[in-house]
Design a protein around this motif. Sequence first.
Motif, PDB file in Angstrom:
ATOM      1  N   MET A 186       5.524  27.979  -0.429  1.00 35.80           N
ATOM      2  CA  MET A 186       6.699  27.803  -1.236  1.00 35.80           C
ATOM      3  C   MET A 186       7.328  29.077  -1.338  1.00 35.80           C
ATOM      4  SD  MET A 186       7.524  25.166  -2.272  1.00 35.80           S
ATOM      5  CE  MET A 186       7.067  23.396  -2.960  1.00 35.80           C
ATOM      6  N   ASP A 187       6.827  30.420  -0.856  1.00 30.21           N
ATOM      7  CA  ASP A 187       7.519  31.520  -1.091  1.00 30.21           C
ATOM      8  C   ASP A 187       7.506  32.244   0.303  1.00 30.21           C
ATOM      9  OD1 ASP A 187       8.474  33.600  -2.620  1.00 30.21           O
ATOM     10  OD2 ASP A 187       6.450  34.641  -2.775  1.00 30.21           O
ATOM     11  N   ALA A 188       7.636  31.479   1.436  1.00 23.96           N
ATOM     12  CA  ALA A 188       7.536  32.025   2.711  1.00 23.96           C
ATOM     13  C   ALA A 188       9.026  32.451   3.349  1.00 23.96           C
ATOM     14  CB  ALA A 188       7.041  30.867   3.618  1.00 23.96           C
ATOM     15  N   LEU A 189       9.805  32.019   2.651  1.00 17.67           N
ATOM     16  CA  LEU A 189      11.167  32.414   3.128  1.00 17.67           C
ATOM     17  C   LEU A 189      11.660  33.289   2.539  1.00 17.67           C
ATOM     18  CD1 LEU A 189      12.809  28.965   3.632  1.00 17.67           C
ATOM     19  CD2 LEU A 189      11.752  30.477   5.212  1.00 17.67           C
ATOM     20  N   ALA A 190      12.786  34.364   2.711  1.00 16.74           N
ATOM     21  CA  ALA A 190      13.283  35.173   2.102  1.00 16.74           C
ATOM     22  C   ALA A 190      14.083  34.581   1.002  1.00 16.74           C
ATOM     23  CB  ALA A 190      14.385  35.961   3.063  1.00 16.74           C
ATOM     24  N   PRO A 191      14.424  35.453  -0.026  1.00 10.69           N
ATOM     25  CA  PRO A 191      15.369  34.729  -1.165  1.00 10.69           C
ATOM     26  C   PRO A 191      16.563  34.313  -0.772  1.00 10.69           C
ATOM     27  CG  PRO A 191      14.471  37.032  -1.760  1.00 10.69           C
ATOM     28  CD  PRO A 191      14.045  36.865  -0.208  1.00 10.69           C
ATOM     29  N   SER A 192      16.740  33.061  -1.070  1.00 14.24           N
ATOM     30  CA  SER A 192      18.028  32.470  -0.484  1.00 14.24           C
ATOM     31  C   SER A 192      19.442  32.896  -1.071  1.00 14.24           C
ATOM     32  CB  SER A 192      18.035  30.910  -1.249  1.00 14.24           C
ATOM     33  OG  SER A 192      18.144  30.961  -2.539  1.00 14.24           O
ATOM     34  N   TYR A 193      19.329  33.869  -1.921  1.00 14.17           N
ATOM     35  CA  TYR A 193      20.846  34.600  -2.416  1.00 14.17           C
ATOM     36  C   TYR A 193      20.946  35.822  -1.322  1.00 14.17           C
ATOM     37  CZ  TYR A 193      23.900  37.207  -5.037  1.00 14.17           C
ATOM     38  OH  TYR A 193      24.862  37.942  -5.597  1.00 14.17           O
ATOM     39  N   THR A 194      19.883  35.920  -0.295  1.00  9.14           N
ATOM     40  CA  THR A 194      20.205  37.150   0.582  1.00  9.14           C
ATOM     41  C   THR A 194      20.814  36.509   1.842  1.00  9.14           C
ATOM     42  OG1 THR A 194      18.176  36.564   1.765  1.00  9.14           O
ATOM     43  CG2 THR A 194      17.998  38.316   0.097  1.00  9.14           C
ATOM     44  N   ALA A 195      21.128  35.253   1.823  1.00  8.00           N
ATOM     45  CA  ALA A 195      21.789  34.690   2.695  1.00  8.00           C
ATOM     46  C   ALA A 195      23.298  34.914   2.693  1.00  8.00           C
ATOM     47  CB  ALA A 195      21.922  33.158   2.831  1.00  8.00           C
ATOM     48  N   VAL A 196      23.947  35.413   1.463  1.00  6.31           N
ATOM     49  CA  VAL A 196      25.223  36.037   1.371  1.00  6.31           C
ATOM     50  C   VAL A 196      25.339  37.355   1.244  1.00  6.31           C
ATOM     51  CG1 VAL A 196      26.020  33.630  -0.111  1.00  6.31           C
ATOM     52  CG2 VAL A 196      25.157  35.522  -1.447  1.00  6.31           C
ATOM     53  N   LEU A 197      24.271  37.850   1.389  1.00  2.00           N
ATOM     54  CA  LEU A 197      24.341  39.541   1.362  1.00  2.00           C
ATOM     55  C   LEU A 197      24.450  39.968   2.807  1.00  2.00           C
ATOM     56  CD1 LEU A 197      21.478  40.219  -1.477  1.00  2.00           C
ATOM     57  CD2 LEU A 197      24.066  39.875  -1.614  1.00  2.00           C
ATOM     58  N   SER A 198      24.996  41.167   2.619  1.00  2.00           N
ATOM     59  CA  SER A 198      25.125  41.839   3.868  1.00  2.00           C
ATOM     60  C   SER A 198      24.307  43.210   4.004  1.00  2.00           C
ATOM     61  CB  SER A 198      26.807  42.085   4.440  1.00  2.00           C
ATOM     62  OG  SER A 198      27.320  42.850   3.612  1.00  2.00           O
ATOM     63  N   GLN A 199      23.838  43.583   2.797  1.00  2.00           N
ATOM     64  CA  GLN A 199      23.144  44.634   2.910  1.00  2.00           C
ATOM     65  C   GLN A 199      21.560  44.668   2.550  1.00  2.00           C
ATOM     66  OE1 GLN A 199      24.105  47.660  -0.406  1.00  2.00           O
ATOM     67  NE2 GLN A 199      25.121  46.021  -1.441  1.00  2.00           N
ATOM     68  N   LEU A 200      20.781  45.340   2.794  1.00  2.00           N
ATOM     69  CA  LEU A 200      19.278  45.031   2.380  1.00  2.00           C
ATOM     70  C   LEU A 200      19.036  45.608   1.228  1.00  2.00           C
ATOM     71  CD1 LEU A 200      16.794  44.227   3.874  1.00  2.00           C
ATOM     72  CD2 LEU A 200      16.237  46.553   4.711  1.00  2.00           C
ATOM     73  N   VAL A 201      18.639  44.824   0.433  1.00  2.19           N
ATOM     74  CA  VAL A 201      18.251  45.045  -1.059  1.00  2.19           C
ATOM     75  C   VAL A 201      16.997  44.207  -1.434  1.00  2.19           C
ATOM     76  CG1 VAL A 201      20.468  45.814  -1.736  1.00  2.19           C
ATOM     77  CG2 VAL A 201      19.765  43.617  -2.154  1.00  2.19           C
ATOM     78  N   LEU A 202      16.514  44.692  -2.234  1.00  2.00           N
ATOM     79  CA  LEU A 202      14.978  43.939  -2.707  1.00  2.00           C
ATOM     80  C   LEU A 202      15.565  42.722  -3.748  1.00  2.00           C
ATOM     81  CD1 LEU A 202      12.507  46.649  -3.435  1.00  2.00           C
ATOM     82  CD2 LEU A 202      12.232  44.670  -1.641  1.00  2.00           C
ATOM     83  N   VAL A 203      14.962  41.654  -3.596  1.00  2.00           N
ATOM     84  CA  VAL A 203      15.102  40.615  -4.627  1.00  2.00           C
ATOM     85  C   VAL A 203      13.904  39.982  -4.938  1.00  2.00           C
ATOM     86  CG1 VAL A 203      16.739  38.260  -5.274  1.00  2.00           C
ATOM     87  CG2 VAL A 203      17.266  40.170  -3.278  1.00  2.00           C
ATOM     88  N   PRO A 204      13.103  40.614  -5.755  1.00  5.03           N
ATOM     89  CA  PRO A 204      11.843  40.436  -6.356  1.00  5.03           C
ATOM     90  C   PRO A 204      11.712  39.096  -7.102  1.00  5.03           C
ATOM     91  CG  PRO A 204      12.300  42.198  -7.288  1.00  5.03           C
ATOM     92  CD  PRO A 204      13.473  41.915  -6.497  1.00  5.03           C
ATOM     93  N   THR A 205      10.581  38.503  -7.041  1.00  5.57           N
ATOM     94  CA  THR A 205      10.305  37.454  -8.152  1.00  5.57           C
ATOM     95  C   THR A 205       9.722  37.912  -9.340  1.00  5.57           C
ATOM     96  OG1 THR A 205       9.704  36.083  -6.376  1.00  5.57           O
ATOM     97  CG2 THR A 205       8.798  35.332  -8.326  1.00  5.57           C
ATOM     98  N   VAL A 206      10.571  37.477 -10.471  1.00  7.40           N
ATOM     99  CA  VAL A 206       9.984  37.816 -11.789  1.00  7.40           C
ATOM    100  C   VAL A 206       9.136  36.458 -12.319  1.00  7.40           C
ATOM    101  CG1 VAL A 206      10.800  38.093 -14.185  1.00  7.40           C
ATOM    102  CG2 VAL A 206      12.099  39.142 -12.133  1.00  7.40           C
ATOM    103  N   GLU A 207       9.580  35.462 -11.917  1.00 10.87           N
ATOM    104  CA  GLU A 207       8.667  34.418 -12.293  1.00 10.87           C
ATOM    105  C   GLU A 207       8.602  33.352 -11.229  1.00 10.87           C
ATOM    106  OE1 GLU A 207       8.505  32.559 -16.593  1.00 10.87           O
ATOM    107  OE2 GLU A 207       9.985  31.246 -15.689  1.00 10.87           O
ATOM    108  N   LEU A 208       7.467  32.479 -10.968  1.00 12.66           N
ATOM    109  CA  LEU A 208       7.742  31.415 -10.060  1.00 12.66           C
ATOM    110  C   LEU A 208       6.695  30.398 -10.406  1.00 12.66           C
ATOM    111  CD1 LEU A 208       7.757  30.210  -7.152  1.00 12.66           C
ATOM    112  CD2 LEU A 208       5.752  31.791  -6.518  1.00 12.66           C
ATOM    113  N   THR A 209       7.239  29.008 -10.348  1.00 11.94           N
ATOM    114  CA  THR A 209       6.797  28.017 -10.705  1.00 11.94           C
ATOM    115  C   THR A 209       6.562  26.925  -9.629  1.00 11.94           C
ATOM    116  OG1 THR A 209       7.490  28.063 -13.194  1.00 11.94           O
ATOM    117  CG2 THR A 209       6.786  25.835 -12.176  1.00 11.94           C
TER     118      THR A 209
END
Length: 265
Positions: A186-209
């Motif tokens: 379930m956590d295999a893909l990059a964060p979906s929000y990165t699809a609209v970003l154009s710079q490499l930044v971290l988008v770490p998980t705070v909570e996963l259900t």
Amino acid sequence: MLSTHDASEPGALLGKPAGGWIEAEGHLQGFGGFHGGLALALLASATQSHVPGLQLRSITGRFDRPIESGFTVASSLIRSGRTSAAVSATARSDKGLHIEASAVYGVPGEAAWQPVAPTAPAAPRPQECEVFAIPPEFVPISTSMEIRPVGPARPYAGGPEPELIAWVRLLEDDDPPDVLRSVFLMDALAPSYTAVLSQLVLVPTVELTVRPGAGLAGASSPWILLRARTLAASAGGWIDEQIDTWGPDGAHLGTAHQLRVVRAG
């Protein structure tokens, strides 16, 4: 096509009961520490011994700090009732608490109620999609997976929609996903929000259900179709993400929700 079977590969690691010390080997690292989905799957594994005969219905992990070295997994029964049980688990190191998780288990349900499940998006077969190679220096654990995106969206490509869809499988064998592999993938893909970003930044998980779906018990293919969508994003960078997964036959295998936060700089 398949790699040599290795007891330290993710699937093999999840194939034995988790508990005690876990060595955070380099090839199990994600983007910024030990892979979060794999860590939560190991905690789920540790909870199973407390509830024989019951099925995992939901597990939630709160990620307090990245895991950068080995860690200890411990678990305990919180409550056991007639139809359900709750179990807690933690990942700790000499740096303190890294992950706290809570799992809900239930008795296997009888076929008495009308099932409802999300419909899979239209997608070509995995073999018809190109492989997406993630640089292993960024995400070492990506060498254990094969990812074939569906559609044009890619991480950090500055696209119009915060959504990623891809076929994913483990490379170490041809086994279909079980409950623990499903939590991991379930956590295999990059964060979906990165699809609209154009710079490499971290988008770490705070909570996963993660909540396994009814179709998981009948899965027969190593391939799963993942769709990750950002449901909402605040100006402060807090991300509400939903992930669904299906088998090639269209059976719904589960749903996950992630709370993420953008870490710029």
